[in-house]
Design an enzyme around this catalytic site. Structure first.
Site, short mmCIF file in Angstrom:
data_model
loop_
_atom_site.label_atom_id
_atom_site.label_comp_id
_atom_site.label_asym_id
_atom_site.label_seq_id
_atom_site.Cartn_x
_atom_site.Cartn_y
_atom_site.Cartn_z
N HIS A 1 0.80 -1.22 0.00
CA HIS A 1 0.00 0.00 0.00
C HIS A 1 0.84 1.27 0.00
CE1 HIS A 1 -3.02 -2.46 2.65
NE2 HIS A 1 -3.02 -2.87 1.39
N TYR B 1 2.24 1.89 13.86
CA TYR B 1 2.64 2.91 12.89
C TYR B 1 2.58 4.31 13.49
CZ TYR B 1 0.96 -0.51 9.41
OH TYR B 1 0.74 -1.62 8.66
N ASP C 1 -6.57 -6.61 -0.81
CA ASP C 1 -5.16 -6.84 -1.16
C ASP C 1 -4.99 -7.97 -2.18
OD1 ASP C 1 -4.41 -4.77 0.41
OD2 ASP C 1 -3.68 -5.97 2.08
C1 LIG Z 1 -5.05 2.35 7.06
C2 LIG Z 1 -6.26 2.81 7.87
C3 LIG Z 1 -7.43 2.06 7.86
N1 LIG Z 1 -8.51 2.47 8.56
C4 LIG Z 1 -9.71 1.64 8.54
C5 LIG Z 1 -10.27 1.43 7.15
C6 LIG Z 1 -10.78 0.01 7.16
O1 LIG Z 1 -12.14 0.00 7.56
C7 LIG Z 1 -9.96 -0.68 8.22
C8 LIG Z 1 -8.93 -1.63 7.65
O2 LIG Z 1 -8.19 -0.92 6.64
P1 LIG Z 1 -7.16 -1.65 5.70
O3 LIG Z 1 -7.76 -2.93 5.23
O4 LIG Z 1 -6.75 -0.67 4.64
O5 LIG Z 1 -5.96 -1.97 6.69
P2 LIG Z 1 -4.50 -2.47 6.31
O6 LIG Z 1 -4.61 -3.42 5.16
O7 LIG Z 1 -3.87 -2.97 7.53
O8 LIG Z 1 -3.80 -1.15 5.81
C9 LIG Z 1 -2.49 -0.87 6.19
O9 LIG Z 1 -1.63 -1.78 5.51
C10 LIG Z 1 -0.26 -1.58 5.74
C11 LIG Z 1 0.50 -2.56 4.86
C12 LIG Z 1 0.16 -0.16 5.60
O10 LIG Z 1 1.23 0.17 5.09
C13 LIG Z 1 -0.75 0.84 6.23
O11 LIG Z 1 -0.39 2.17 5.85
C14 LIG Z 1 -2.16 0.58 5.86
O12 LIG Z 1 -2.35 0.81 4.46
O13 LIG Z 1 -9.33 0.33 9.00
C15 LIG Z 1 -8.48 3.64 9.30
O14 LIG Z 1 -9.49 4.01 9.94
N2 LIG Z 1 -7.33 4.39 9.33
C16 LIG Z 1 -6.23 4.01 8.64
O15 LIG Z 1 -5.17 4.72 8.68
#
Ligand SMILES: Cc1cn([C@H]2C[C@H](O)[C@@H](COP(=O)(O)OP(=O)(O)O[C@H]3O[C@@H](C)C(=O)[C@@H](O)[C@H]3O)O2)c(=O)[nH]c1=O
Length: 209
Positions: free
Chosen positions: A62, A132, A168
């Site tokens: 990401h 993070y 993903d």
């Molecule tokens: C990334 C993020 C997600 N969320 C919410 C959105 C969604 O409903 C839930 C899960 O989101 P994701 O599936 O995108 O989570 P995830 O796949 O863990 O996303 C993360 O992956 C890693 C590899 C990174 O590098 C991070 O920056 C981020 O992109 O959390 C937030 O509220 N704030 C955030 O900063």
């Protein structure tokens, strides 16, 4: 702290310098002055934690698309993971190469990841947490991604993939086939965000840990 560059510009390994004593140890994990001395700025706008129940879980790859300039400081606060950063910048000498660094609760190692670099990881043990610090608030709608198993990236994940999100699993593959070629050739930029149509890719930089 010891801040060590990697072959990809904008990816730095951050190691702690522990002060041990009878109780255990103390170590700084972030210091604005030391980061600034190493040329890094981390304005903390958001801190997040991701808990992963199973070994083999993959998250990534990401990054946030322009105009969001999201930097990340990632550490593993429970368990262990292999952290991977891919360079999706078409004009970079390390375009589509990657670095892989093991982060664990035991080694206290962190990775600084500059804006515009694709980040992901695989958990190496059950019950693993990634923590993070980000410089910007969550900005949904700017998600960009690469497929964790894109053959053009050549990432060797240490374990079979046990869990991955639908999002993903669905990132498109880069165009082209065959193994990744040598680095150095110019590649046309892809469309904004996901690099769907690159004509050339390069191999991994290799594991740093
Ligand atoms: C990334 C993020 C997600 N969320 C919410 C959105 C969604 O409903 C839930 C899960 O989101 P994701 O599936 O995108 O989570 P995830 O796949 O863990 O996303 C993360 O992956 C890693 C590899 C990174 O590098 C991070 O920056 C981020 O992109 O959390 C937030 O509220 N704030 C955030 O900063």
């Amino acid at each position: 702290m010891i801040i060590t560059p990697t072959p990809i510009a904008g990816v730095m390994i951050v190691d702690v310098e522990p002060f041990p004593d009878a109780r255990g140890m103390f170590a700084r994990t972030f210091c604005a002055d030391e980061f600034a001395a190493a040329g890094l700025t981390v304005d903390v706008a958001q801190c997040s934690v991701a808990y992963n129940a199973s070994a083999g879980t993959v998250r990534g790859m990401h990054w946030a698309g322009e105009p969001v300039r999201e930097t990340k400081l990632v550490r593993c606060t429970r368990g262990a993971l292999l952290d991977v950063v891919v360079d999706p910048r078409p004009d970079s000498p390390t375009y589509l190469r990657h670095v892989a660094v093991e982060l664990s609760a035991d080694n206290h190692r962190a990775l600084f990841i500059d804006a515009g670099l694709a980040h992901g990881y695989q958990t190496l043990v059950d019950s693993t947490e990634a923590t993070y610090q980000m410089n910007v608030p969550f900005t949904p709608g700017h998600d960009r991604g690469l497929r964790f198993d894109d053959p053009r990236l050549g990432i060797v994940w240490p374990l079979p993939v046990s869990v991955i999100s639908d999002k993903d699993r669905a990132w498109p593959l880069l165009a082209g086939d065959g193994p990744a070629g040598p680095s150095g050739d110019a590649a046309p930029p892809g469309p904004p965000g996901i690099q769907r149509d690159v004509a050339h890719a390069s191999g991994g930089v290799g594991a740093t840990a």
